[in-house]
Design a protein around this motif. Sequence first.
Motif, PDB file in Angstrom:
ATOM      1  N   THR A  57       0.796  -1.064  -0.183  1.00 53.14           N
ATOM      2  CA  THR A  57       0.036  -0.205   0.184  1.00 53.14           C
ATOM      3  C   THR A  57       0.861   1.186  -0.001  1.00 53.14           C
ATOM      4  O   THR A  57       2.126   1.008   0.386  1.00 53.14           O
ATOM      5  N   ALA A  58       0.291   2.494  -0.309  1.00 56.46           N
ATOM      6  CA  ALA A  58       1.054   3.888  -0.143  1.00 56.46           C
ATOM      7  C   ALA A  58       1.453   3.860   1.078  1.00 56.46           C
ATOM      8  O   ALA A  58       2.588   4.322   1.279  1.00 56.46           O
ATOM      9  N   ASP A  59       0.639   3.547   2.303  1.00 53.58           N
ATOM     10  CA  ASP A  59       1.490   4.048   3.547  1.00 53.58           C
ATOM     11  C   ASP A  59       2.538   3.184   3.765  1.00 53.58           C
ATOM     12  O   ASP A  59       3.460   3.506   4.318  1.00 53.58           O
ATOM     13  N   ALA A  60       2.305   1.833   3.596  1.00 50.32           N
ATOM     14  CA  ALA A  60       3.446   0.948   3.662  1.00 50.32           C
ATOM     15  C   ALA A  60       4.720   1.287   3.010  1.00 50.32           C
ATOM     16  O   ALA A  60       6.028   1.021   3.536  1.00 50.32           O
ATOM     17  N   ARG A  61       4.630   1.649   1.765  1.00 50.65           N
ATOM     18  CA  ARG A  61       5.826   2.035   0.922  1.00 50.65           C
ATOM     19  C   ARG A  61       6.368   3.572   1.652  1.00 50.65           C
ATOM     20  O   ARG A  61       7.592   3.865   1.704  1.00 50.65           O
ATOM     21  N   MET A  62       5.462   4.423   2.260  1.00 48.55           N
ATOM     22  CA  MET A  62       5.960   5.580   2.860  1.00 48.55           C
ATOM     23  C   MET A  62       6.769   5.003   4.151  1.00 48.55           C
ATOM     24  O   MET A  62       7.891   5.683   4.369  1.00 48.55           O
ATOM     25  N   ILE A  63       6.287   4.288   4.944  1.00 48.56           N
ATOM     26  CA  ILE A  63       7.085   3.657   5.907  1.00 48.56           C
ATOM     27  C   ILE A  63       8.648   3.295   5.688  1.00 48.56           C
ATOM     28  O   ILE A  63       9.509   3.714   6.198  1.00 48.56           O
ATOM     29  N   THR A  64       8.429   2.614   4.657  1.00 50.59           N
ATOM     30  CA  THR A  64       9.745   2.068   4.251  1.00 50.59           C
ATOM     31  C   THR A  64      10.602   3.095   3.604  1.00 50.59           C
ATOM     32  O   THR A  64      11.860   3.294   3.842  1.00 50.59           O
ATOM     33  N   ASN A  65      10.023   3.910   2.730  1.00 53.82           N
ATOM     34  CA  ASN A  65      11.118   4.944   2.330  1.00 53.82           C
ATOM     35  C   ASN A  65      11.477   5.877   3.210  1.00 53.82           C
ATOM     36  O   ASN A  65      12.769   6.555   3.108  1.00 53.82           O
ATOM     37  N   VAL A  66      10.616   6.537   4.247  1.00 54.36           N
ATOM     38  CA  VAL A  66      10.978   7.315   5.232  1.00 54.36           C
ATOM     39  C   VAL A  66      12.102   6.722   6.078  1.00 54.36           C
ATOM     40  O   VAL A  66      13.145   7.359   6.243  1.00 54.36           O
ATOM     41  N   GLY A  67      11.962   5.283   6.411  1.00 54.75           N
ATOM     42  CA  GLY A  67      12.719   4.847   7.285  1.00 54.75           C
ATOM     43  C   GLY A  67      14.112   4.708   6.330  1.00 54.75           C
ATOM     44  O   GLY A  67      15.374   4.801   7.016  1.00 54.75           O
ATOM     45  N   GLN A  68      14.181   4.532   5.396  1.00 59.86           N
ATOM     46  CA  GLN A  68      15.528   4.409   4.215  1.00 59.86           C
ATOM     47  C   GLN A  68      16.263   5.754   4.405  1.00 59.86           C
ATOM     48  O   GLN A  68      17.418   5.767   4.558  1.00 59.86           O
ATOM     49  N   ARG A  69      15.348   6.728   4.219  1.00 64.46           N
ATOM     50  CA  ARG A  69      16.044   8.220   4.393  1.00 64.46           C
ATOM     51  C   ARG A  69      16.629   8.377   5.558  1.00 64.46           C
ATOM     52  O   ARG A  69      17.823   8.980   5.685  1.00 64.46           O
ATOM     53  N   ILE A  70      15.897   7.955   6.715  1.00 58.90           N
ATOM     54  CA  ILE A  70      16.227   8.479   8.178  1.00 58.90           C
ATOM     55  C   ILE A  70      17.572   7.768   8.403  1.00 58.90           C
ATOM     56  O   ILE A  70      18.518   8.199   8.778  1.00 58.90           O
ATOM     57  N   ALA A  71      17.655   6.349   8.165  1.00 65.06           N
ATOM     58  CA  ALA A  71      18.753   5.527   8.165  1.00 65.06           C
ATOM     59  C   ALA A  71      19.969   5.912   7.510  1.00 65.06           C
ATOM     60  O   ALA A  71      21.118   6.125   7.883  1.00 65.06           O
ATOM     61  N   ALA A  72      19.717   6.506   6.118  1.00 64.87           N
ATOM     62  CA  ALA A  72      20.829   7.066   5.164  1.00 64.87           C
ATOM     63  C   ALA A  72      21.353   8.275   5.972  1.00 64.87           C
ATOM     64  O   ALA A  72      22.684   8.514   5.987  1.00 64.87           O
ATOM     65  N   ALA A  73      20.386   9.120   6.529  1.00 64.92           N
ATOM     66  CA  ALA A  73      20.954  10.286   7.081  1.00 64.92           C
ATOM     67  C   ALA A  73      21.890  10.052   8.395  1.00 64.92           C
ATOM     68  O   ALA A  73      22.879  10.642   8.735  1.00 64.92           O
ATOM     69  N   ALA A  74      21.299   9.021   9.240  1.00 66.33           N
ATOM     70  CA  ALA A  74      22.147   8.639  10.394  1.00 66.33           C
ATOM     71  C   ALA A  74      23.794   8.253  10.063  1.00 66.33           C
ATOM     72  O   ALA A  74      24.475   8.531  10.522  1.00 66.33           O
ATOM     73  N   GLU A  75      23.701   7.429   9.009  1.00 65.34           N
ATOM     74  CA  GLU A  75      24.826   6.796   8.525  1.00 65.34           C
ATOM     75  C   GLU A  75      25.918   8.078   7.924  1.00 65.34           C
ATOM     76  O   GLU A  75      27.185   8.206   8.290  1.00 65.34           O
ATOM     77  N   ARG A  76      25.279   8.867   7.367  1.00 60.86           N
ATOM     78  CA  ARG A  76      25.897   9.988   6.771  1.00 60.86           C
ATOM     79  C   ARG A  76      26.453  10.951   8.018  1.00 60.86           C
ATOM     80  O   ARG A  76      27.731  11.283   7.929  1.00 60.86           O
ATOM     81  N   TRP A  77      25.793  11.135   9.045  1.00 63.83           N
ATOM     82  CA  TRP A  77      26.040  11.879  10.068  1.00 63.83           C
ATOM     83  C   TRP A  77      27.241  11.082  11.038  1.00 63.83           C
ATOM     84  O   TRP A  77      28.369  11.541  11.277  1.00 63.83           O
ATOM     85  N   LEU A  78      27.152   9.783  11.065  1.00 61.87           N
ATOM     86  CA  LEU A  78      28.280   8.792  11.885  1.00 61.87           C
ATOM     87  C   LEU A  78      29.487   8.825  11.111  1.00 61.87           C
ATOM     88  O   LEU A  78      30.428   8.899  11.599  1.00 61.87           O
ATOM     89  N   THR A  79      29.308   8.942   9.630  1.00 62.82           N
ATOM     90  CA  THR A  79      30.526   8.903   8.907  1.00 62.82           C
ATOM     91  C   THR A  79      31.477   9.853   9.016  1.00 62.82           C
ATOM     92  O   THR A  79      32.630   9.974   9.200  1.00 62.82           O
ATOM     93  N   ALA A  80      30.623  11.051   9.026  1.00 62.88           N
ATOM     94  CA  ALA A  80      31.121  12.426   9.046  1.00 62.88           C
ATOM     95  C   ALA A  80      31.757  12.722  10.370  1.00 62.88           C
ATOM     96  O   ALA A  80      32.888  13.651  10.342  1.00 62.88           O
ATOM     97  N   ASN A  81      31.507  12.240  11.239  1.00 61.14           N
ATOM     98  CA  ASN A  81      31.669  12.449  12.808  1.00 61.14           C
ATOM     99  C   ASN A  81      32.807  11.465  13.270  1.00 61.14           C
ATOM    100  O   ASN A  81      32.863  11.339  14.487  1.00 61.14           O
ATOM    101  N   GLY A  82      33.364  10.686  12.571  1.00 59.10           N
ATOM    102  CA  GLY A  82      34.398   9.616  12.920  1.00 59.10           C
ATOM    103  C   GLY A  82      33.823   8.213  13.335  1.00 59.10           C
ATOM    104  O   GLY A  82      34.502   7.601  14.077  1.00 59.10           O
ATOM    105  N   TYR A  83      32.639   7.981  12.936  1.00 60.42           N
ATOM    106  CA  TYR A  83      32.335   6.652  13.137  1.00 60.42           C
ATOM    107  C   TYR A  83      32.009   5.681  12.055  1.00 60.42           C
ATOM    108  O   TYR A  83      30.574   5.345  11.889  1.00 60.42           O
ATOM    109  N   PRO A  84      32.697   5.814  11.066  1.00 59.77           N
ATOM    110  CA  PRO A  84      32.329   4.713   9.898  1.00 59.77           C
ATOM    111  C   PRO A  84      32.129   3.265  10.226  1.00 59.77           C
ATOM    112  O   PRO A  84      32.969   2.867  11.019  1.00 59.77           O
ATOM    113  N   GLY A  85      31.314   2.681   9.773  1.00 62.10           N
ATOM    114  CA  GLY A  85      31.228   1.265  10.190  1.00 62.10           C
ATOM    115  C   GLY A  85      30.240   0.995  11.376  1.00 62.10           C
ATOM    116  O   GLY A  85      30.179  -0.082  11.718  1.00 62.10           O
ATOM    117  N   TYR A  86      29.722   2.156  11.942  1.00 66.64           N
ATOM    118  CA  TYR A  86      29.039   2.025  13.148  1.00 66.64           C
ATOM    119  C   TYR A  86      27.622   1.132  12.929  1.00 66.64           C
ATOM    120  O   TYR A  86      27.523   0.345  13.657  1.00 66.64           O
TER     121      TYR A  86
END
Length: 269
Positions: A57-86
Amino acid sequence: MKKIILILTLFLAVSACKVNPFTGKKMLNMYPNSQIFPTAFAQYDQFLTENKTITGTADARMITNVGQRIAAAAERWLTANGYPGYLNDYKWEYNLVNDETVNAWCMPGGKIVFYTGILPICQGETGVAVVMGHEVAHALADHGAQRMTAGQFQQIGAVAGNVLIKDEQARNTFNQAYGVGSQLGVMLPFSRGHETEADRIGLQIMAIAGYNPDEAAELWKRMKANSGGEAPPEFMSTHPSNDTRINNLTQWAPLAKLEAKNYGVTSFK
């Protein structure tokens, strides 16, 4: 016996220290990812077999898409701040479950569930990002493992008291006082601290992902309205009050935007 308990407690306290990458503070966590993640993943899979998961459903896809964007942003922050591979051991998964409960949660290692009951309060993608950022932050900061560690220390304290106090009446008095005191004075404030920390980390991550952090306070205003004002006093709760969260999120939103600007994000959904 007294020396053994003291030595054991000190050993656990020292060995359980780990640095929170988002705050720079040491945290008590004696459960490594290799121990806690497989158990969490198995529990998550079991939960999914026992509940109705919505897919396609559109709602299910939205949950996945938002989750993936949030996880990618977290990884971006962690890598930039000295925690690659966290996040190497994390296995992100996002599921929408048919349940009218107004809730969402994330297990250690990145296993996330949104209940359909929270979607009307989210009112769309940015509201989902507020909740998603908060839940992802719990996993990033190892809050689940920290709660388990705190529970272990609470039990050690109870055992120590019962071993050291020989008089039965005094021991009974200790057990009653320790149970209430450790809960109200330690465990509940500990939990509220985690919720506040997840609010702040989540706000920062959602902004880096391109979502407007101003929406966080608005979502909690809707959560407050939905609760009808029915909530225990803050000191008796595992969560900060709605008003506390609204005030905090309002103050932190401009800071989250400034942090996002460091990653080239200047406009928000």
